[in-house]
Design a protein around this motif. Structure first.
Motif, PDB file in Angstrom:
ATOM      1  N   ASN A 275       0.837  -1.199   0.000  1.00 31.77           N
ATOM      2  CA  ASN A 275       0.000   0.000   0.000  1.00 31.77           C
ATOM      3  C   ASN A 275       0.874   1.252   0.000  1.00 31.77           C
ATOM      4  OD1 ASN A 275      -1.848   2.038   0.432  1.00 31.77           O
ATOM      5  ND2 ASN A 275      -3.018   0.894   1.970  1.00 31.77           N
ATOM      6  N   ASN A 277       0.091   4.171   0.101  1.00 34.57           N
ATOM      7  CA  ASN A 277      -0.465   5.261   0.915  1.00 34.57           C
ATOM      8  C   ASN A 277      -0.231   5.082   2.402  1.00 34.57           C
ATOM      9  OD1 ASN A 277      -1.642   6.236  -1.532  1.00 34.57           O
ATOM     10  ND2 ASN A 277      -3.227   4.650  -1.276  1.00 34.57           N
ATOM     11  N   VAL A 278       0.295   3.947   2.808  1.00 32.57           N
ATOM     12  CA  VAL A 278       0.589   3.735   4.224  1.00 32.57           C
ATOM     13  C   VAL A 278       2.092   3.566   4.377  1.00 32.57           C
ATOM     14  CG1 VAL A 278       0.249   2.250   6.249  1.00 32.57           C
ATOM     15  CG2 VAL A 278      -1.664   2.679   4.686  1.00 32.57           C
ATOM     16  N   TYR A 316     -11.306  -6.627   0.557  1.00 33.40           N
ATOM     17  CA  TYR A 316     -11.121  -5.647   1.630  1.00 33.40           C
ATOM     18  C   TYR A 316     -12.167  -4.536   1.602  1.00 33.40           C
ATOM     19  CZ  TYR A 316      -6.825  -8.256   1.393  1.00 33.40           C
ATOM     20  OH  TYR A 316      -5.931  -9.295   1.339  1.00 33.40           O
ATOM     21  N   THR A 317     -13.264  -4.732   0.875  1.00 34.83           N
ATOM     22  CA  THR A 317     -14.283  -3.684   0.836  1.00 34.83           C
ATOM     23  C   THR A 317     -14.799  -3.449   2.252  1.00 34.83           C
ATOM     24  OG1 THR A 317     -15.709  -5.435   0.011  1.00 34.83           O
ATOM     25  CG2 THR A 317     -15.169  -3.693  -1.549  1.00 34.83           C
ATOM     26  N   GLY A 318     -14.932  -2.179   2.598  1.00 33.86           N
ATOM     27  CA  GLY A 318     -15.445  -1.835   3.922  1.00 33.86           C
ATOM     28  C   GLY A 318     -14.373  -1.814   4.991  1.00 33.86           C
ATOM     29  N   MET A 319     -13.146  -2.189   4.657  1.00 29.39           N
ATOM     30  CA  MET A 319     -12.072  -2.165   5.662  1.00 29.39           C
ATOM     31  C   MET A 319     -11.225  -0.924   5.466  1.00 29.39           C
ATOM     32  SD  MET A 319     -10.509  -5.989   5.825  1.00 29.39           S
ATOM     33  CE  MET A 319      -9.236  -5.692   7.040  1.00 29.39           C
ATOM     34  N   ASP A 320     -10.892  -0.253   6.546  1.00 30.55           N
ATOM     35  CA  ASP A 320      -9.987   0.896   6.476  1.00 30.55           C
ATOM     36  C   ASP A 320      -8.554   0.362   6.430  1.00 30.55           C
ATOM     37  OD1 ASP A 320      -8.361   3.056   6.849  1.00 30.55           O
ATOM     38  OD2 ASP A 320      -9.387   3.815   8.646  1.00 30.55           O
ATOM     39  N   LEU A 321      -7.945   0.421   5.242  1.00 31.10           N
ATOM     40  CA  LEU A 321      -6.622  -0.196   5.074  1.00 31.10           C
ATOM     41  C   LEU A 321      -5.494   0.647   5.681  1.00 31.10           C
ATOM     42  CD1 LEU A 321      -6.991  -1.858   1.554  1.00 31.10           C
ATOM     43  CD2 LEU A 321      -7.264  -2.885   3.832  1.00 31.10           C
ATOM     44  N   LYS A 322      -5.832   1.805   6.231  1.00 33.58           N
ATOM     45  CA  LYS A 322      -4.831   2.536   7.015  1.00 33.58           C
ATOM     46  C   LYS A 322      -4.810   1.968   8.442  1.00 33.58           C
ATOM     47  CE  LYS A 322      -3.796   6.682   4.625  1.00 33.58           C
ATOM     48  NZ  LYS A 322      -4.640   7.467   3.706  1.00 33.58           N
ATOM     49  N   LYS A 323      -5.967   1.543   8.897  1.00 32.28           N
ATOM     50  CA  LYS A 323      -6.056   0.938  10.225  1.00 32.28           C
ATOM     51  C   LYS A 323      -5.572  -0.508  10.179  1.00 32.28           C
ATOM     52  CE  LYS A 323      -9.464   0.177  13.857  1.00 32.28           C
ATOM     53  NZ  LYS A 323     -10.842  -0.377  13.838  1.00 32.28           N
ATOM     54  N   TYR A 325      -3.294  -2.169   8.473  1.00 35.93           N
ATOM     55  CA  TYR A 325      -2.135  -2.114   7.589  1.00 35.93           C
ATOM     56  C   TYR A 325      -1.398  -3.438   7.605  1.00 35.93           C
ATOM     57  CZ  TYR A 325       0.127  -1.196  12.066  1.00 35.93           C
ATOM     58  OH  TYR A 325       0.538  -1.275  13.381  1.00 35.93           O
TER      59      TYR A 325
END
Ligand code: MTE
Ligand code: MO
Length: 325
Positions: A275, A277-278, A316-323, A325
């Motif tokens: 990712n 973005n993370v 991963y729909t609905g999952m915050d991929l920053k949280k 990680y």
């Protein structure tokens, strides 16, 4: 070692006992060479040994190409993919695994599959190899350290093995435990990780067609430093999720602990999807260096979300991929 009937008495219903052509061809080459160089007896013992040696590192291992799941990017040269490695059981320098992993004994070798399954089993590696036709898939693999490679892997979907042991309704995660033997692995003297190396996937990730149970690369049996005799390759996640030299696969109701998450939870999450973005707490993940292709001072490539494997996004729909990680 050939386990005809596993100790727990449960055998797998094999879709076929037909030897994949790849393995067969490799064995034929080997037997031809043996016959030419030595007078070998034909007792059961010798037969078993020949079979085992036929799977030694470097042995040719042909497989059916899977272009649909392969990148057409330039492949990393074999010498880079086999001399620039992370395999901490053999040392933490990139060159350590190539220098030290010759002490790894890949036969006899068994993999135990247990936990939330109806048919737990301990499988001999040579049996595991023949469970499904071998495919070649050219995958990108992105290390969390900021470099990547393009490697033609040989294996079959992990889902194939998992289906055979019949997961129970409680199975939600899969844990992979890798070999930890001090007599073979000098790196275990270091406390850099809490051995054995353990990794995990959520069940749907493990069942995804991209998750490859891998036994070879570049048309040959896996070199020891790349995780012989069997490893995982999960191309949309950082490389450390792709556990090497697996000895146990356990299906679980709860998320397993993992070695990297234990060592630095704020740096290595359970999901570890590639990712851009993370950021890693100590460096950016926005770009990467392609091993073997770019010089150290060449401009870097942009890292892609899920390492470019967009087909996994729906997991991963609905999952915050920053949280997560
Ligand atoms: N058992 C084990 N598996 C492991 C590792 C390790 O140290 N031990 N390192 C991981 C990391 S960080 C990466 S990037 C990949 C590297 O795979 P490669 O050397 O085949 O490119 O293996 C992964 N699997
Ligand atoms: Mo890595």
């Amino acid at each position: 070692m050939f386990i005809k009937r596993p100790p727990n008495g449960i055998d797998l219903p094999f879709p076929s006992e037909i030897t994949p052509r790849a393995v067969y061809e490799g064995r034929r080459d080997f037997l031809a060479r043996i016959a030419a160089t030595a007078a070998v007896g034909t007792g059961i013992w010798e037969m078993a040994n020949r079979e085992a040696f036929a799977q030694a590192a470097g042995q040719r291992l042909a497989a059916q190409a899977n272009p649909a799941l392969s990148t057409s990017e330039k492949q990393t040269p074999f010498k880079d993919a086999t001399r620039y490695n992370n395999f901490y059981e053999f040392g933490t320098d990139k060159s350590d695994p190539a220098e030290n992993a010759h002490t790894l004994r890949t036969r006899p070798w068994t993999v135990t599959i247990e936990g939330e399954v109806k048919k737990p089993v301990t499988l001999d590696i040579d049996r595991l190899l023949k469970l499904a036709p071998l495919e070649e898939r050219i995958y990108r693999l992105r290390c969390v350290e900021g470099w990547s490679m393009v490697i033609p892997w040989v294996g079959y979907p992990l889902s194939h093995l998992l289906r055979q042991v019949e997961p129970t309704g409680n199975a939600r995660f899969v844990e992979f435990t890798t070999l930890a033997d001090r007599s073979q692995m000098p790196g275990l003297r270091s406390r850099v990780l809490d051995w054995p190396y353990v990794e995990g996937l959520r069940m749907d990730e493990a069942m995804h067609p991209l998750s490859l149970l891998t036994v070879g690369m570049y048309g040959q049996v896996l070199p020891n430093q790349n995780g012989a005799p069997v490893r995982l390759v999960v191309p949309w996640k950082y490389g450390f999720k792709s556990a090497k030299s697996i000895v146990r696969i356990r299906l679980l109701g709860k998320q397993p602990r993992t070695a990297w998450n234990d060592s630095a939870p704020n740096e290595y999450g359970f999901y570890s999807n590639v990712n851009p973005n993370v950021d890693h707490p100590r460096w950016s993940q926005a770009t990467e260096r392609r091993i073997g292709e770019d010089g150290f001072f060449q401009p870097k490539r942009k890292t892609l979300m899920f390492n470019g494997y967009d087909q996994v996004a729906s997991l991963y729909t609905g999952m915050d991929l920053k949280k997560f990680y």
